[in-house]
Design a protein around this motif. Structure first.
Motif, PDB file in Angstrom:
ATOM      1  N   ALA A   1       0.875  -1.182   0.000  1.00 34.93           N
ATOM      2  CA  ALA A   1       0.000   0.000   0.000  1.00 34.93           C
ATOM      3  C   ALA A   1       0.906   1.224   0.000  1.00 34.93           C
ATOM      4  O   ALA A   1       1.970   1.206   0.612  1.00 34.93           O
ATOM      5  N   PRO A   2       0.508   2.301  -0.685  1.00 35.32           N
ATOM      6  CA  PRO A   2       1.316   3.526  -0.654  1.00 35.32           C
ATOM      7  C   PRO A   2       1.271   4.143   0.745  1.00 35.32           C
ATOM      8  O   PRO A   2       0.377   3.838   1.539  1.00 35.32           O
ATOM      9  N   LEU A   3       2.239   5.012   1.047  1.00 35.63           N
ATOM     10  CA  LEU A   3       2.288   5.632   2.376  1.00 35.63           C
ATOM     11  C   LEU A   3       0.978   6.309   2.756  1.00 35.63           C
ATOM     12  O   LEU A   3       0.581   6.249   3.900  1.00 35.63           O
ATOM     13  N   GLY A   4       0.287   6.900   1.849  1.00 39.05           N
ATOM     14  CA  GLY A   4      -0.994   7.535   2.159  1.00 39.05           C
ATOM     15  C   GLY A   4      -2.168   6.582   2.092  1.00 39.05           C
ATOM     16  O   GLY A   4      -3.316   7.006   2.204  1.00 39.05           O
TER      17      GLY A   4
ATOM     18  N   SER B   1      10.562  -1.272  16.118  1.00 37.83           N
ATOM     19  CA  SER B   1      11.577  -0.966  15.119  1.00 37.83           C
ATOM     20  C   SER B   1      12.917  -1.444  15.655  1.00 37.83           C
ATOM     21  O   SER B   1      13.137  -1.459  16.862  1.00 37.83           O
ATOM     22  N   PHE B   2      13.822  -1.848  14.772  1.00 37.88           N
ATOM     23  CA  PHE B   2      15.120  -2.352  15.212  1.00 37.88           C
ATOM     24  C   PHE B   2      16.181  -2.056  14.163  1.00 37.88           C
ATOM     25  O   PHE B   2      15.874  -1.576  13.070  1.00 37.88           O
ATOM     26  N   ASN B   3      17.414  -2.338  14.486  1.00 36.76           N
ATOM     27  CA  ASN B   3      18.574  -2.209  13.603  1.00 36.76           C
ATOM     28  C   ASN B   3      18.629  -0.829  12.964  1.00 36.76           C
ATOM     29  O   ASN B   3      18.951   0.136  13.649  1.00 36.76           O
ATOM     30  N   THR B   4      18.306  -0.677  11.679  1.00 38.17           N
ATOM     31  CA  THR B   4      18.397   0.629  11.010  1.00 38.17           C
ATOM     32  C   THR B   4      17.218   1.535  11.334  1.00 38.17           C
ATOM     33  O   THR B   4      17.246   2.717  11.005  1.00 38.17           O
ATOM     34  N   HIS B   5      16.176   0.993  11.926  1.00 38.45           N
ATOM     35  CA  HIS B   5      14.951   1.721  12.290  1.00 38.45           C
ATOM     36  C   HIS B   5      14.236   2.318  11.074  1.00 38.45           C
ATOM     37  O   HIS B   5      13.448   3.247  11.214  1.00 38.45           O
ATOM     38  N   THR B   6      14.517   1.772   9.887  1.00 35.34           N
ATOM     39  CA  THR B   6      13.805   2.204   8.678  1.00 35.34           C
ATOM     40  C   THR B   6      12.421   1.583   8.658  1.00 35.34           C
ATOM     41  O   THR B   6      11.429   2.268   8.413  1.00 35.34           O
ATOM     42  N   ALA B   7      12.356   0.285   8.904  1.00 34.78           N
ATOM     43  CA  ALA B   7      11.071  -0.408   8.957  1.00 34.78           C
ATOM     44  C   ALA B   7      10.415  -0.121  10.302  1.00 34.78           C
ATOM     45  O   ALA B   7      11.067  -0.210  11.345  1.00 34.78           O
ATOM     46  N   LYS B   8       9.157   0.232  10.240  1.00 33.41           N
ATOM     47  CA  LYS B   8       8.396   0.540  11.459  1.00 33.41           C
ATOM     48  C   LYS B   8       7.166  -0.356  11.466  1.00 33.41           C
ATOM     49  O   LYS B   8       6.244  -0.160  10.690  1.00 33.41           O
ATOM     50  N   HIS B   9       7.191  -1.350  12.353  1.00 35.66           N
ATOM     51  CA  HIS B   9       6.159  -2.383  12.416  1.00 35.66           C
ATOM     52  C   HIS B   9       5.116  -1.996  13.454  1.00 35.66           C
ATOM     53  O   HIS B   9       5.460  -1.673  14.588  1.00 35.66           O
TER      54      HIS B   9
ATOM     55  N   MET C   1      -0.154  -5.665  12.121  1.00 36.93           N
ATOM     56  CA  MET C   1      -1.097  -5.037  11.195  1.00 36.93           C
ATOM     57  C   MET C   1      -0.412  -4.555   9.917  1.00 36.93           C
ATOM     58  O   MET C   1      -0.840  -4.887   8.830  1.00 36.93           O
ATOM     59  N   TYR C   2       0.651  -3.756  10.066  1.00 31.87           N
ATOM     60  CA  TYR C   2       1.342  -3.217   8.891  1.00 31.87           C
ATOM     61  C   TYR C   2       2.701  -2.662   9.299  1.00 31.87           C
ATOM     62  O   TYR C   2       2.997  -2.523  10.484  1.00 31.87           O
ATOM     63  N   HIS C   3       3.517  -2.370   8.295  1.00 32.12           N
ATOM     64  CA  HIS C   3       4.805  -1.751   8.562  1.00 32.12           C
ATOM     65  C   HIS C   3       5.237  -0.866   7.398  1.00 32.12           C
ATOM     66  O   HIS C   3       4.841  -1.095   6.261  1.00 32.12           O
ATOM     67  N   GLN C   4       6.009   0.147   7.726  1.00 30.32           N
ATOM     68  CA  GLN C   4       6.656   0.936   6.685  1.00 30.32           C
ATOM     69  C   GLN C   4       7.857   0.110   6.249  1.00 30.32           C
ATOM     70  O   GLN C   4       8.663  -0.314   7.080  1.00 30.32           O
ATOM     71  N   ARG C   5       7.970  -0.140   4.962  1.00 32.88           N
ATOM     72  CA  ARG C   5       8.973  -1.078   4.462  1.00 32.88           C
ATOM     73  C   ARG C   5      10.385  -0.517   4.473  1.00 32.88           C
ATOM     74  O   ARG C   5      10.600   0.659   4.215  1.00 32.88           O
ATOM     75  N   ARG C   6      11.310  -1.397   4.757  1.00 27.97           N
ATOM     76  CA  ARG C   6      12.719  -1.061   4.632  1.00 27.97           C
ATOM     77  C   ARG C   6      13.135  -1.126   3.164  1.00 27.97           C
ATOM     78  O   ARG C   6      13.928  -0.317   2.695  1.00 27.97           O
TER      79      ARG C   6
ATOM     80  N   ASN D   1      11.369  -0.417   0.631  1.00 28.76           N
ATOM     81  CA  ASN D   1      10.848   0.776  -0.030  1.00 28.76           C
ATOM     82  C   ASN D   1      10.126   1.603   1.033  1.00 28.76           C
ATOM     83  O   ASN D   1       8.933   1.390   1.271  1.00 28.76           O
ATOM     84  N   PRO D   2      10.821   2.538   1.680  1.00 30.13           N
ATOM     85  CA  PRO D   2      10.212   3.323   2.753  1.00 30.13           C
ATOM     86  C   PRO D   2       9.035   4.190   2.303  1.00 30.13           C
ATOM     87  O   PRO D   2       8.371   4.793   3.128  1.00 30.13           O
ATOM     88  N   ASN D   3       8.767   4.233   0.994  1.00 31.05           N
ATOM     89  CA  ASN D   3       7.630   4.997   0.484  1.00 31.05           C
ATOM     90  C   ASN D   3       6.368   4.159   0.381  1.00 31.05           C
ATOM     91  O   ASN D   3       5.393   4.595  -0.236  1.00 31.05           O
ATOM     92  N   GLU D   4       6.403   2.969   0.940  1.00 37.90           N
ATOM     93  CA  GLU D   4       5.197   2.138   0.942  1.00 37.90           C
ATOM     94  C   GLU D   4       5.098   1.341   2.231  1.00 37.90           C
ATOM     95  O   GLU D   4       6.058   1.197   2.980  1.00 37.90           O
ATOM     96  N   TYR D   5       3.895   0.857   2.459  1.00 42.15           N
ATOM     97  CA  TYR D   5       3.613  -0.020   3.592  1.00 42.15           C
ATOM     98  C   TYR D   5       3.481  -1.455   3.105  1.00 42.15           C
ATOM     99  O   TYR D   5       3.072  -1.704   1.975  1.00 42.15           O
ATOM    100  N   GLY D   6       3.790  -2.370   3.994  1.00 40.95           N
ATOM    101  CA  GLY D   6       3.417  -3.761   3.837  1.00 40.95           C
ATOM    102  C   GLY D   6       2.291  -4.002   4.830  1.00 40.95           C
ATOM    103  O   GLY D   6       2.392  -3.625   5.995  1.00 40.95           O
ATOM    104  N   VAL D   7       1.197  -4.586   4.379  1.00 39.67           N
ATOM    105  CA  VAL D   7       0.024  -4.819   5.223  1.00 39.67           C
ATOM    106  C   VAL D   7      -0.154  -6.320   5.375  1.00 39.67           C
ATOM    107  O   VAL D   7      -0.100  -7.064   4.392  1.00 39.67           O
TER     108      VAL D   7
END
Length: 122
Positions: A45-48, A63-71, A81-86, A88-94
């Motif tokens: 899903a896109p960030l919005g 969040s862990f390690n690089t803290h890019t992914a936020k679960h 539920m979802y996370h901001q992807r490492r 591709n930080p411009n999208e979510y994984g649901v």
């Protein structure tokens, strides 16, 4: 093909409306140290593209390690539920299996992403 779906945790404390980037066609699993333990495949899903309809105060962040992914998880029942992807930080994984009407048996096989050899680690 963008499609809006409803996603809920196990206890019902969290409810999302998710606009998927390409329906369920983006479903994938990851074998990184975290995802392999979590085990749930995700769709894009896109960030919005996520609207927390209910339970924003029940979502907790990991969040862990690089803290890019936020679960994000339901703090009541523990469901991812979802996370901001490492990748591709411009999208979510649901979490695919939180989406109403999805039968896990119908989704197999789900493709794998090589999270052990993540491009950001090179």
């Amino acid at each position: 093909m963008r499609e809006t779906v409803k996603a809920t945790c196990h206890c019902g404390a969290v409810e999302l409306l998710v606009t998927l980037s390409n329906g369920l066609n983006t479903a994938r699993r990851c074998d990184c140290s975290f995802c392999r333990r979590r085990g749930a495949p995700a769709v894009s899903a896109p960030l919005g593209g996520i609207d927390v309809v209910k339970g924003e105060d029940k979502l907790t962040l990991y969040s862990f390690n690089t803290h890019t992914a936020k679960h994000r998880f339901c703090s009541v029942c523990g469901i991812y539920m979802y996370h901001q992807r490492r990748s591709n930080p411009n999208e979510y994984g649901v979490n695919l299996y939180t989406i109403e009407g999805v039968d896990p048996k119908d989704m197999e096989p789900v493709k794998w992403m090589d999270g052990v050899n993540h491009p950001s680690d090179q």
